[in-house]
Design an enzyme around this catalytic site. Sequence first.
Site, PDB file in Angstrom:
ATOM      1  CG  ASN A 230      -0.238  -0.096   2.524  1.00 46.95           C
ATOM      2  OD1 ASN A 230       0.458   0.840   2.921  1.00 46.95           O
ATOM      3  ND2 ASN A 230      -0.390  -1.224   3.220  1.00 46.95           N
ATOM      4  CG  ASP A 299      -6.941  -5.896   5.975  1.00 47.67           C
ATOM      5  OD1 ASP A 299      -6.481  -5.773   7.123  1.00 47.67           O
ATOM      6  OD2 ASP A 299      -7.601  -5.011   5.409  1.00 47.67           O
ATOM      7  CE  LYS A 309       8.834 -10.591 -14.510  1.00 45.61           C
ATOM      8  NZ  LYS A 309       9.703  -9.720 -15.324  1.00 45.61           N
ATOM      9  CG  ASP A 328      -6.687  -7.675  13.924  1.00 45.99           C
ATOM     10  OD1 ASP A 328      -5.884  -6.890  14.474  1.00 45.99           O
ATOM     11  OD2 ASP A 328      -7.839  -7.357  13.587  1.00 45.99           O
ATOM     12  CB  ILE A 329      -0.586  -7.053  14.489  1.00 44.51           C
ATOM     13  CG1 ILE A 329       0.061  -7.934  13.413  1.00 44.51           C
ATOM     14  CG2 ILE A 329       0.446  -6.663  15.550  1.00 44.51           C
ATOM     15  CD1 ILE A 329       1.151  -7.235  12.616  1.00 44.51           C
ATOM     16  CG  PHE A 345      -2.849   5.106  13.564  1.00 43.68           C
ATOM     17  CD1 PHE A 345      -2.687   6.281  12.828  1.00 43.68           C
ATOM     18  CD2 PHE A 345      -2.360   5.064  14.845  1.00 43.68           C
ATOM     19  CE1 PHE A 345      -2.043   7.373  13.370  1.00 43.68           C
ATOM     20  CE2 PHE A 345      -1.709   6.151  15.403  1.00 43.68           C
ATOM     21  CZ  PHE A 345      -1.556   7.315  14.655  1.00 43.68           C
ATOM     22  CE  LYS A 359      -8.216  -0.724  12.865  1.00 39.08           C
ATOM     23  NZ  LYS A 359      -7.296  -0.210  11.818  1.00 39.08           N
ATOM     24  CE  LYS A 363      -8.769  -4.095  13.988  1.00 34.56           C
ATOM     25  NZ  LYS A 363      -8.099  -5.132  13.194  1.00 34.56           N
TER      26      LYS A 363
END
Length: 423
Positions: A230, A299, A309, A328-329, A345, A359, A363
């Site tokens: 990302n 995710d 490759k 999910d840390i 965050f 969230k 969480k």
Amino acid sequence: MTRTPENDPRPSARRDLDGLRIVLGLSGGIACYKSAELLRLLVKAGADVHVVMTEGARRFITPDTMQALSGHPVASDIWDAREPNGMPHINLTRGADAILVAPATADCIARLAQGRADDLLGLTCLARPWGSGAERVPLVIAPAMNREMWAHPATQRNLRQVVADGAVALGVDAGEQACGEVGDGRMLEAAQIVEELIAVLSPKPLAGVRMLITAGPTFEAIDPVRGITNLSSGKMGFSIARAAREAGAEVTLVAGPVHLDTPRGVQRIDVRSAAQMHDVVLPAAARHDVFVATAAVADWRPAALSQHKIKKDGKKVAPTFELTENADILAAVAALPQPPYCVGFAAESEKLAQHAREKRVRKKVPLIVGNLGPATFGRDDNTLLLVDAHGEQPLPADGRPLDKLALARELVREIAARLAPPR
């Protein structure tokens, strides 16, 4: 249109030493060539800088240079006739916020350890208010010398004594030295010294707190050259690490693949994938008091990694591959038997407040920090939304973007306030 503070859309330049009076001392070493740039950066940060030079320092750089950069006459003589009371060592230190000696040579450190007062720099350091009261003037030294001089037991003994007497001794760099040898002993670069000085002069609401921070993106490999990632730059997480260290915390930073310098005084652990980040964070989390999950963790990852490759080979059909969910840390840390204070965050593209609230509940963490990710990835400024059990709070309060370090400092103050015992 002429820009004014009211209509300027850009974040204002940060002046971390604004209004502070710094005495900059130079002793006689070749590293004096760095002191001109150091002085320039101190002034740029808003400091009012008064320079003291030893006779040896004047052989390496001229007082005229330092006067031009500081805007003040350079002091070097105990018997300076320009001082009406004949006491430059008193006049320099009263009202000063810090004395910074850079470079501090082996001889200078030895003189400080012995309390020598036979030149103006030593006399000024000795005459500074050094107790624990409000008038205390910190002494910060940036050593600079040949590698053998640095390693010598006498230098290390003198350095320990100077620190025991209340000074802050910065580290040294390793590398090629003016004498042609290679090793430890180089003075830190000017920007590093300024960063260290800011940390010394910052309040310490997180003294004794151990903070674990994740930052940057993760990279989930598809084949040896491609992957899923990302646009997170890691700038916010690195800024939080620096701000937390300034506030007195012992900081460990777990960083995804980014090209950012490690903040001074911060332990950094580099990882690549979400699984690697998970395997580093989970064992470490229980040893920390606060966990700040700034990283934009993928995710999903490919269920299988192609060993080579993936080639087009003239095919018109795109390859397909199965995805599997990453751990999910943040949720895993929050579910520990004795979890640290968890700050998550939420980088969203819409409905920021709603998604951040959801969230936080999902969480099971006390605080979620929301921001519009696509609008801020890679930028140097941002705004945040703090969401806890009591509601929502914009940061900063006026909603105007702040540069990420200034914003990180505000967030760290918020975290410290939440950790403080109720009065």
